[in-house]
Scaffold this active site. Sequence first.
Site, PDB file in Angstrom:
ATOM      1  N   SER A 107       0.830  -1.195   0.000  1.00 29.67           N
ATOM      2  CA  SER A 107       0.000   0.000   0.000  1.00 29.67           C
ATOM      3  C   SER A 107       0.875   1.261   0.000  1.00 29.67           C
ATOM      4  O   SER A 107       1.703   1.433  -0.888  1.00 29.67           O
ATOM      5  CB  SER A 107      -0.947  -0.064   1.208  1.00 29.67           C
ATOM      6  OG  SER A 107      -1.991   0.850   1.094  1.00 29.67           O
ATOM      7  N   ASP A 118      -8.937  -4.430  -5.869  1.00 33.41           N
ATOM      8  CA  ASP A 118      -8.401  -3.719  -4.699  1.00 33.41           C
ATOM      9  C   ASP A 118      -9.160  -2.418  -4.503  1.00 33.41           C
ATOM     10  O   ASP A 118      -9.159  -1.548  -5.374  1.00 33.41           O
ATOM     11  CB  ASP A 118      -6.912  -3.433  -4.910  1.00 33.41           C
ATOM     12  CG  ASP A 118      -6.206  -3.006  -3.627  1.00 33.41           C
ATOM     13  OD1 ASP A 118      -6.810  -2.259  -2.833  1.00 33.41           O
ATOM     14  OD2 ASP A 118      -5.049  -3.404  -3.430  1.00 33.41           O
ATOM     15  N   HIS A 148      -7.507  -5.816  -0.537  1.00 34.91           N
ATOM     16  CA  HIS A 148      -6.343  -4.939  -0.589  1.00 34.91           C
ATOM     17  C   HIS A 148      -5.054  -5.731  -0.474  1.00 34.91           C
ATOM     18  O   HIS A 148      -4.842  -6.444   0.513  1.00 34.91           O
ATOM     19  CB  HIS A 148      -6.449  -3.921   0.544  1.00 34.91           C
ATOM     20  CG  HIS A 148      -5.388  -2.873   0.528  1.00 34.91           C
ATOM     21  ND1 HIS A 148      -4.922  -2.303  -0.626  1.00 34.91           N
ATOM     22  CD2 HIS A 148      -4.687  -2.289   1.544  1.00 34.91           C
ATOM     23  CE1 HIS A 148      -4.004  -1.400  -0.333  1.00 34.91           C
ATOM     24  NE2 HIS A 148      -3.835  -1.388   0.976  1.00 34.91           N
TER      25      HIS A 148
END
Length: 515
Positions: free
Chosen positions: A231, A457, A485
């Site tokens: 991320s 995602d 995610h």
Amino acid sequence: MNHSKPVRRSPLRSLAGAAAVVVGLVLSGCTAGPDTGAVTAPPEVIGEVPENLQEFYTQEITWEECEGEFACATVKVPLDYSDPGRQSIDIAAIRLDASGEPQGSLLMNPGGPGVSGYNTVRDSAEFLLSDRLRQSYDVIGFDPRGINRSSAVECLTDEEREEARTETIPPDATDEEAIALIEEDSAEYAELCAERSGELLGYIDTVSAAKDMDILRALVGDEKLNYLGFSYGTQLGAAYAGLFPEKVGRLVLDGAVDPSLSSAEITAGQVAAFDEALRSYIADCQSQSDCPLPGDVEEGVSVVDDLFESVEASPMTASDGRLVTIGTFFQGFVLPLYDSGSWPALTGAIDRALQGDPTEFLRFADLSAERQPTGEYLTNASDAFTAVTCLDYPMSADPETMAAEAEALEASSEVFGEYLSYGALACENWEYEAVNAPAPASAPGAPPMVVIGTTGDPATPYEWSLALADQLESAVHVTWEGQGHTAYGRSGECIESLVDDFLIDGTVPDDGARC
């Protein structure tokens, strides 16, 4: 037009990295104690560094046994890289020793900005990483500057954070009244951050954190940085590659952020992606006999939208007597969308909320906020997120610009769009101006890197991974066709093997590989 009213300090991007919260806290049984003692970086791994940074690269650090089977150390880095000798700050690091003969160290960052890398390695490394990877590397977690156990920013006390989570905008407020409330709240928050954090608040940007990583690289004894970033951790990793392309080892960037996007563009992309995730969830829910969302997907979306509007108009009370406002409800609803494995729990939470009980959504929101049953918050992730974002992204709080963005957000998501507008107000009164700006990543001369994107995602849309892989000259792109995610650690053997083969053996996946 009645523009949407923002939820106070609840941007979707602040949940980027929530996958680190969702993973189980699984620790293995007893093992031999970690290697401890004082170390310095060998001259051959330091490389050429400016004279005014020599003291940081050559410092002695002491690894001490901590948290059971781990070793911990504190590293000094400059507060201000433009004047390194003026003041230093602390970076907290934790190490899980390789179960076999280590071939080096693997640094990890779980996202955020603001998520604790220290906590992630301590609590989840043995669950998140494969046995093969943990056998081959010493795994290093660290709290970036400004975060948790490192020299940390402070804005709100736990009591003040509790109070902030129960604040809401009156549903009958006009646009002007709503904006005035947010401006007042944001100005007070910015003042507290500046007062309690001091000048550290102006130096916790992503570029500075990436420079800290190179000092860490040297002090763990590696000539090249091996790195697994999730991320926001992909943004940090890409920044490192741009600064130190010659020191890039094996970098994996999973759930990629496109660094060329503005803050407004990031929010717009996430709102659309979470809307798609919601529809995917509803379609799956409606294939089950116990789904509380009848009809087709559009009818299910309408039921969820009505539920949000009901909570906004009249906050609910959880079983423990705590008030659940729309901000808390929103945070609790979004978290299970990060992992399709949490969809059954989301179904149960919706069913109970439709009957007037928001307890499960409060539980999700507390998990996301890292709140303990005692009312204690484990980290300063929320404060750190805002502080890093305000330094990394110049924002315009021009009323007409924000109104137009709000209208576009609401059009892109019937449920989520109206709650993510006017985010620029969070940084309008910030003590320090942004020091970075969105720009495409670039690392000419760096060896191959792996960028991973997940098609479903919601937090880092798939298109961002394609963009980052295109920007990094030597990167290859890998796709996981899945929901939720990030991919590594939750997507199965295909992604795991591709990543492990790259990190351990240096086998670069085919560009465009799909799992």
